[in-house]
Motif scaffolding. Structure first.
Motif, PDB file in Angstrom:
ATOM      1  N   ILE A  85      -7.389  -9.084 -12.327  1.00 38.15           N
ATOM      2  CA  ILE A  85      -8.066 -10.372 -12.465  1.00 38.15           C
ATOM      3  C   ILE A  85      -8.319 -10.629 -13.933  1.00 38.15           C
ATOM      4  N   SER A  86      -8.667 -11.886 -14.276  1.00 37.16           N
ATOM      5  CA  SER A  86      -8.899 -12.236 -15.672  1.00 37.16           C
ATOM      6  C   SER A  86     -10.155 -13.097 -15.787  1.00 37.16           C
ATOM      7  N   TRP A  87     -10.709 -13.125 -16.986  1.00 37.92           N
ATOM      8  CA  TRP A  87     -11.881 -13.963 -17.253  1.00 37.92           C
ATOM      9  C   TRP A  87     -11.521 -15.436 -17.077  1.00 37.92           C
ATOM     10  N   GLU A  88     -10.315 -15.820 -17.479  1.00 35.41           N
ATOM     11  CA  GLU A  88      -9.884 -17.210 -17.328  1.00 35.41           C
ATOM     12  C   GLU A  88      -9.836 -17.606 -15.853  1.00 35.41           C
ATOM     13  N   GLN A  89      -9.391 -16.695 -15.017  1.00 31.76           N
ATOM     14  CA  GLN A  89      -9.347 -16.936 -13.567  1.00 31.76           C
ATOM     15  C   GLN A  89     -10.759 -17.145 -13.019  1.00 31.76           C
ATOM     16  N   VAL A  90     -11.688 -16.300 -13.435  1.00 30.83           N
ATOM     17  CA  VAL A  90     -13.074 -16.414 -12.961  1.00 30.83           C
ATOM     18  C   VAL A  90     -13.695 -17.720 -13.432  1.00 30.83           C
ATOM     19  N   GLN A  91     -13.428 -18.113 -14.671  1.00 30.74           N
ATOM     20  CA  GLN A  91     -13.954 -19.379 -15.173  1.00 30.74           C
ATOM     21  C   GLN A  91     -13.388 -20.563 -14.390  1.00 30.74           C
TER      22      GLN A  91
END
Length: 282
Positions: free
Chosen positions: A116-122
């Motif tokens: 997973i990525s921070w961009e995905q969570v955002q």
């Protein structure tokens, strides 16, 4: 009257916008709904506009992140003055640290093998304040866990879990006093939710009652009958009211809006204690 005093929108970790939440409450046959996003009042204005002409009553509120004796807990705050400076400053401090914590949890998940990525969570959080449910949704998207609830285990995001990172959380006695000083009414959210992790002792609840706590949220999805009976007895002993609420998060949880409700007499007693704001009638 059907009254649900605990619901979330996209202003924090729900999946309904504040306006969609109001529409859902009307469709569910509710007479009163409280908007209690985590540590924020960002959804209040939209919800207040959406409630006009619906016949529904909106209770503006928030759910505060607290910690005592190393145990996380949540405090519902209703009908406070959102501009009162001390309480507003504390909410902002918690929200700011949510961002740091979110990035750290994502990094831990990646170290544990979750792609997973921070961009995905955002992207999942949108305009809302990033919380663990958004990260849980990213784990679902990545096929790591089947549901959001399955992410809240010791393997991943549960309190003390492998990927958990602590954030700034207010001492609950301080939080109760801040809510009262802002003219609001404090209620302990799901105090017996053992599936979420350790819960506080009865003595802590007694200390909160002495500080000005108004009620315990008793009828809740995460409480079994034995827990509810114990909490009702404790509330009676301490002179506290008891509420019931769905803790609705939209599609992020299976609970339905209005699945658990609060007695109208209890609702009226809570409103009578508030001096910071009033319910908004549609």
């Amino acid at each position: 009257m059907r009254i649900d005093l605990h619901a979330h929108s996209t202003a924090s970790d729900g999946t309904d916008s504040p306006a969609e939440l109001i529409a859902a409450a009307v469709a569910a046959g509710l007479d009163v709904v409280a908007l209690t996003d985590h540590d924020t009042v960002a959804g209040h204005a939209e919800a207040a506009e959406a409630v006009r002409g619906t016949g529904l009553t909106l209770v503006p509120g928030a759910e505060l992140s607290c910690q005592v004796e190393g145990i996380s807990m949540h405090l519902l705050a209703y009908l406070f003055d959102p501009a009162e400076p001390a309480f507003a400053e504390e909410r902002e401090l918690v929200r700011t640290d949510r961002f740091r914590r979110g990035r750290a949890i994502v990094e831990r998940c990646r170290e544990l093998g979750a792609p997973i990525s921070w961009e995905q969570v955002q992207r999942i959080a949108g305009d809302g304040s990033v919380g663990r449910p958004h990260i849980a949704s990213a784990l679902v998207e990545a096929g790591i866990v089947p549901t959001v609830s399955d992410a809240f285990t010791a393997d991943w995001l549960a309190n003390g879990g492998r990927a958990d990172v602590r954030k700034h959380e207010t001492d609950p006695v301080t939080a109760v006093r801040l809510v009262r000083a802002a003219g609001g009414v404090p209620v302990f959210a799901h105090p017996g939710a053992v599936k979420r992790g350790r819960t506080v002792s009865d003595q802590v609840i007694a200390d909160l009652a002495a500080a000005g706590l108004a009620a315990l949220e008793v009828d809740h999805l995460d409480h079994d009958e034995e827990t509810r009976a114990h909490l009702r007895g404790l509330a009676a002993e301490l002179g506290l009211l008891t509420t019931g609420s769905s803790d609705y998060h939209g599609t992020r949880k299976t609970v339905r809006l209005g699945e658990y409700t609060t007695d109208p007499a209890v609702y009226e007693a809570l409103v009578a204690q508030a001096t910071g704001a009033k319910p908004i009638s549609g």
